[in-house]
Design a protein around this motif. Structure first.
Motif, PDB file in Angstrom:
ATOM      1  N   SER A   1       0.813  -1.321  -0.475  1.00  0.00           N
ATOM      2  CA  SER A   1      -0.299  -0.130   0.120  1.00  0.00           C
ATOM      3  C   SER A   1       0.297   1.457   0.124  1.00  0.00           C
ATOM      4  O   SER A   1       0.583   2.024  -1.013  1.00  0.00           O
ATOM      5  CB  SER A   1      -1.120   0.236   1.480  1.00  0.00           C
ATOM      6  N   LEU A   2       2.057   1.242   0.700  1.00  0.00           N
ATOM      7  CA  LEU A   2       2.904   2.380   0.861  1.00  0.00           C
ATOM      8  C   LEU A   2       3.439   2.874  -0.481  1.00  0.00           C
ATOM      9  O   LEU A   2       3.591   3.589  -0.794  1.00  0.00           O
ATOM     10  CB  LEU A   2       3.468   2.075   1.804  1.00  0.00           C
ATOM     11  N   PHE A   3       4.009   1.784  -0.814  1.00  0.00           N
ATOM     12  CA  PHE A   3       4.550   1.831  -2.157  1.00  0.00           C
ATOM     13  C   PHE A   3       3.338   2.656  -3.520  1.00  0.00           C
ATOM     14  O   PHE A   3       4.051   3.461  -4.067  1.00  0.00           O
ATOM     15  CB  PHE A   3       5.296   0.562  -2.442  1.00  0.00           C
ATOM     16  N   TYR A   4       2.641   1.897  -3.216  1.00  0.00           N
ATOM     17  CA  TYR A   4       1.336   2.666  -4.384  1.00  0.00           C
ATOM     18  C   TYR A   4       0.947   4.103  -3.720  1.00  0.00           C
ATOM     19  O   TYR A   4       0.529   4.799  -4.479  1.00  0.00           O
ATOM     20  CB  TYR A   4       0.674   1.935  -4.605  1.00  0.00           C
TER      21      TYR A   4
ATOM     22  N   CYS B   1       0.332   4.675   6.069  1.00  0.00           N
ATOM     23  CA  CYS B   1       1.107   3.422   6.062  1.00  0.00           C
ATOM     24  C   CYS B   1       2.146   3.423   6.718  1.00  0.00           C
ATOM     25  O   CYS B   1       3.049   2.770   7.859  1.00  0.00           O
ATOM     26  CB  CYS B   1       1.671   3.399   4.290  1.00  0.00           C
ATOM     27  N   MET B   2       3.288   4.693   6.829  1.00  0.00           N
ATOM     28  CA  MET B   2       4.237   5.410   7.340  1.00  0.00           C
ATOM     29  C   MET B   2       4.034   5.103   8.933  1.00  0.00           C
ATOM     30  O   MET B   2       4.670   4.132   9.934  1.00  0.00           O
ATOM     31  CB  MET B   2       4.689   6.229   7.142  1.00  0.00           C
ATOM     32  N   ALA B   3       2.935   5.477   9.894  1.00  0.00           N
ATOM     33  CA  ALA B   3       2.620   5.055  10.970  1.00  0.00           C
ATOM     34  C   ALA B   3       2.286   3.465  11.193  1.00  0.00           C
ATOM     35  O   ALA B   3       2.295   2.985  11.892  1.00  0.00           O
ATOM     36  CB  ALA B   3       1.641   5.998  11.108  1.00  0.00           C
ATOM     37  N   ARG B   4       1.645   2.999  10.540  1.00  0.00           N
ATOM     38  CA  ARG B   4       1.526   1.019  10.558  1.00  0.00           C
ATOM     39  C   ARG B   4       2.767   0.808  10.546  1.00  0.00           C
ATOM     40  O   ARG B   4       2.761  -0.380  11.236  1.00  0.00           O
ATOM     41  CB  ARG B   4       0.313   0.821   8.643  1.00  0.00           C
ATOM     42  N   ILE B   5       3.629   1.073  10.065  1.00  0.00           N
ATOM     43  CA  ILE B   5       4.815  -0.189   9.967  1.00  0.00           C
ATOM     44  C   ILE B   5       5.830   0.492  11.005  1.00  0.00           C
ATOM     45  O   ILE B   5       6.724  -0.089  10.935  1.00  0.00           O
ATOM     46  CB  ILE B   5       5.647   0.100   8.519  1.00  0.00           C
ATOM     47  N   GLY B   6       5.385   1.473  11.181  1.00  0.00           N
ATOM     48  CA  GLY B   6       6.699   1.982  12.616  1.00  0.00           C
ATOM     49  C   GLY B   6       7.298   2.941  12.026  1.00  0.00           C
ATOM     50  O   GLY B   6       8.232   3.407  13.085  1.00  0.00           O
ATOM     51  N   LYS B   7       7.205   3.499  11.204  1.00  0.00           N
ATOM     52  CA  LYS B   7       8.124   4.694  10.437  1.00  0.00           C
ATOM     53  C   LYS B   7       7.565   6.374  10.860  1.00  0.00           C
ATOM     54  O   LYS B   7       6.971   6.559  10.190  1.00  0.00           O
ATOM     55  CB  LYS B   7       8.319   4.607   9.196  1.00  0.00           C
ATOM     56  N   LEU B   8       7.622   6.562  12.382  1.00  0.00           N
ATOM     57  CA  LEU B   8       7.103   7.356  13.427  1.00  0.00           C
ATOM     58  C   LEU B   8       7.375   9.178  12.263  1.00  0.00           C
ATOM     59  O   LEU B   8       6.666  10.000  12.300  1.00  0.00           O
ATOM     60  CB  LEU B   8       7.226   7.187  14.708  1.00  0.00           C
ATOM     61  N   ASP B   9       8.929   9.222  12.163  1.00  0.00           N
ATOM     62  CA  ASP B   9       9.147  10.249  11.033  1.00  0.00           C
ATOM     63  C   ASP B   9       8.831  10.599  10.473  1.00  0.00           C
ATOM     64  O   ASP B   9       8.740  11.554  10.166  1.00  0.00           O
ATOM     65  CB  ASP B   9      10.853  10.144  11.990  1.00  0.00           C
ATOM     66  N   ASN B  10       8.936   9.670   9.406  1.00  0.00           N
ATOM     67  CA  ASN B  10       8.776   9.593   8.273  1.00  0.00           C
ATOM     68  C   ASN B  10       7.097   9.638   8.073  1.00  0.00           C
ATOM     69  O   ASN B  10       6.472  10.236   7.183  1.00  0.00           O
ATOM     70  CB  ASN B  10       8.696   8.833   7.491  1.00  0.00           C
ATOM     71  N   ALA B  11       6.381   9.643   8.744  1.00  0.00           N
ATOM     72  CA  ALA B  11       5.363   9.536   8.822  1.00  0.00           C
ATOM     73  C   ALA B  11       4.482  10.933   9.427  1.00  0.00           C
ATOM     74  O   ALA B  11       3.807  11.234   8.857  1.00  0.00           O
ATOM     75  CB  ALA B  11       3.824   8.555  10.003  1.00  0.00           C
ATOM     76  N   ILE B  12       5.365  11.499   9.955  1.00  0.00           N
ATOM     77  CA  ILE B  12       4.553  12.592  10.918  1.00  0.00           C
ATOM     78  C   ILE B  12       4.939  13.649   9.826  1.00  0.00           C
ATOM     79  O   ILE B  12       4.258  14.877   9.841  1.00  0.00           O
ATOM     80  CB  ILE B  12       5.958  13.435  11.840  1.00  0.00           C
TER      81      ILE B  12
END
Length: 674
Positions: A476-479, A500-511
């Motif tokens: 999902s993140l890729f698309y 999607c970033m938050a779902r996979i644990g990449k919190l900084d990137n999600a923010i």
């Protein structure tokens, strides 16, 4: 651009007239139609003329087409070949018009005819030794050089126009057989990887033709770029895109008024950076200027400079439906749905029988939820031509708006049966399959859409959303990232990336993605949409006027809470509840310590600096108020906690929890006072 002299206008008309004739002669009907429509979109100057038709003064200042310099400049050798092939060419063209593509190709390229099975007159006699087949096979191998020599002789003695028509007919024959081999749409044989088997032969023939012309330079002059255009198509189909670009650029240099070549070149340009790299390689003329406008619109650009460019061209072509359509599509991509709808309505009034781009108009009406007008459009298009892909799209959108998703799929499938490369039909059918919870069919539809048009951000977004439904976050993140790359100023794309970033644990990137969504949202006023909005209307953009999306702010706050940064979390929660009444310039001091937010939302306030009207109380703002009330309670700020909890009681949201918090605050305050 708008200050063309009468001589320039006359020359431009001559070029467009020749383009329409030349494209029609080569069965490039869409390009011929485009040139003819542009030719008839000039300001009419003879409507009020009192000159009699038979009067000598009624003769136009336009020089007759065949005497205009620079339009029909072909070398004497090509002229002789054209004259020699005229009768056969007329025969081949009638075959093409009757869709007998193999017969058309066989008129000038007999070596490409299929092998004829044995008959009683051609079969070998019974007395023929049994070794004869092997002997014949050996002769066949030895005859290969003779076949090559025959092809060379054919190429040297066939006009370029005849050769183009023959190879173009072979290309269409291959496309027809490819569709036949695919059988039923999305059936077992329709895998999306079926190829046109004629491409190899066409490519080999053109390779040899260009090799011969490099030797015989005189015959290469003034070919018109038609064979270069066809070779570019073949190379693009074979995924050799860089070489295809070279030949298409060469084609538009040799003959700029073949609009089909510009469209094929545009299909190979996927980003604004690629367009900027190609533009210096193009000829410096009006067609390049028009291509720049067209391709910028295809890449979802919506700048004021682009709008001004269209206005300048419309001063030359005031009645051009093509330019008006580009203007409407630019407004559509900028999410100005009302403006785009009005422009399309004007086009429809001026050209009531024109079906081009009405599928986009139906998308706009779908997003606006304008059921009566969409119903009228469906009836109108069906009465004009029920078997045009655009008509099927309009009808499918109307059925989707009325929640008749099964019938809607039938119409989208009909559009694809008529034209399997119609990318928007694949995308819309994918949306309908999502509504019907058929995720497998939805994924396949979206994949076919991006195969047909890799710039279709709605299909990329649809793939991301479908995989998100399935819980496959990495896919999902890729698309979603592909969709965001195509629409960098659409907040909905970046919000999806952040989730999607938050779902996979990449919190900084999600923010960072959510903050990008906040910035992007200020570019659009937004609009409404249905349950599966296909990326047409941005989530935070729908708040309009530069107001920040409370949901996006709340998600950022929650991410900071997961990172145990309660101070930053509280700052964003304050921002969430500030959206109820709008962000005023007087509140800047409240965020004095939040430099990261101020830098990421520098474009949010309006030009006057007066702030924005708010969104009112929502479930999200109430959740933020509850979080702040509890946080204030934990810090010992009982006064602030009581204020927020009392506001929640008045809002009618989380009333019981708010009342419980008020009781706790009072008890703690009484204990402290005691």
């Amino acid at each position: 651009m708008s200050n063309l002299s009468d001589a320039d206008i006359a020359q431009l008309k001559g070029h467009l007239q020749h383009a329409s004739i030349a494209c029609a002669e080569r069965c490039l009907y869409q390009s011929a139609k485009w040139a003819a429509e542009m030719l008839n979109s000039f300001e009419s100057s003879d409507e009020n003329s009192d000159t009699e038709v038979e009067s000598p003064m009624s003769e136009s200042n336009d020089t007759p087409l065949h005497s205009q310099p620079g339009i029909l400049d072909i070398n004497p050798h090509e002229a002789r070949l054209d004259a020699k092939d005229l009768h056969k060419y007329l025969l081949a063209k009638t075959f093409f018009d009757c869709r007998e593509f193999d017969r058309c190709a066989g008129v000038f390229l007999p070596h490409t005819l299929p092998k004829i099975p044995y008959t009683s007159s051609t079969a070998p006699s019974q007395d023929t030794p049994r070794t004869q087949p092997s002997s014949s096979k050996g002769k066949g191998k030895a005859a290969a050089p003779g076949k090559s020599a025959s092809l060379t002789n054919t190429l040297l003695n066939t006009s370029q126009k005849a050769l183009f028509l023959s190879l173009y007919a072979k290309y269409h024959a291959g496309e027809k057989r490819k569709d036949e081999e695919s059988e039923m749409l999305l059936g077992p044989a329709d895998t999306g990887i079926t190829v046109n088997k004629e491409l190899t032969g066409i490519s080999a023939t053109l390779d040899e033709w260009f090799a011969l012309r490099r030797v015989d330079q005189d015959s290469a002059e003034n070919g018109g770029g038609w064979l270069e255009y066809l070779y570019g198509i073949v190379l693009a189909k074979g995924k050799n895109e860089e070489l295809a670009k070279e030949y298409l650029i060469r084609s538009v240099h040799l003959y700029p008024f073949n609009w089909g070549a510009w469209e094929e070149l545009g299909d190979l340009i996927g980003t604004v950076e690629e367009l900027a790299a190609v533009l210096p390689l193009l000829p410096k003329n009006m067609m390049t200027y028009m291509f720049h406008i067209y391709q910028s619109q295809e890449l979802f650009q919506s700048t004021q400079d682009l709008e001004n460019s269209i206005v300048r061209l419309q001063m030359i072509f005031p009645q051009s439906a093509f330019l008006a359509t580009q203007r409407a599509l630019i407004a559509y991509h900028a999410k100005d749905f009302d403006g785009a709808s009005q422009t399309f309505a004007q086009i429809l009034r001026a050209h009531p029988l024109r079906l081009n781009a009405l599928d986009h108009y139906s998308n706009i009406l779908f997003v606006l939820g304008n059921r009566p007008l969409l119903s009228f459009l469906a009836q109108l298009t069906t009465s004009i031509d029920a078997f045009r892909p655009e008509t099927c799209i309009v009808a499918g959108n109307f059925l989707s708006l009325t929640s008749q998703h099964e019938k809607s799929v039938i119409y989208f499938r009909r559009a694809l049966t008529l034209d399997r490369s119609f990318a928007s039909a694949w995308t819309l059918m994918g949306h309908e399959y999502v509504e019907m919870k058929n995720t497998h069919a939805a994924i396949e539809s979206y994949r076919r859409a991006v195969d047909s048009n890799r710039r279709d951000y709605r299909a990329w977004y649809g793939l991301g959303q479908t995989y998100e439904f399935l819980g496959m976050w990495q896919y999902s993140l890729f698309y979603y990232q592909r969709a965001a790359a195509l629409r960098p100023y659409d907040g909905k794309m970046w919000s999806a990336v952040g989730a999607c970033m938050a779902r996979i644990g990449k919190l900084d990137n999600a923010i960072q993605a959510y903050k990008r969504a906040l910035v992007a949202g200020s570019y659009y006023e937004g609009g409404g949409g249905g349950s599966f909005d296909s990326g047409e209307s941005g989530g935070m953009a729908g708040l309009g006027g530069g107001v920040l999306d409370p949901e996006t702010l709340f998600q950022i706050a929650c991410l900071y809470e997961r990172m145990y940064d309660k101070e930053e979390c509280a700052a964003y929660m304050e921002l969430v509840i500030a959206q109820e009444e709008g962000v005023s310039s007087t509140r800047d001091d409240e965020l004095e310590g939040n430099a990261s937010f101020r830098s990421s939302t520098a474009s949010a306030p309006d030009a006057a600096g007066n702030g924005f009207s708010g969104v009112g109380v929502t479930a999200t703002t109430s959740k933020a108020r509850m979080w702040l009330a509890r946080w204030s309670f934990s810090k010992g700020d009982y006064q602030r906690s009581a204020e927020l909890a009392n506001e929640l009681c008045q809002d009618g949201v989380d009333v019981e929890d708010a009342k419980a918090l008020v009781r706790d605050v009072r008890a703690r305050m009484e204990a402290d006072n005691a």
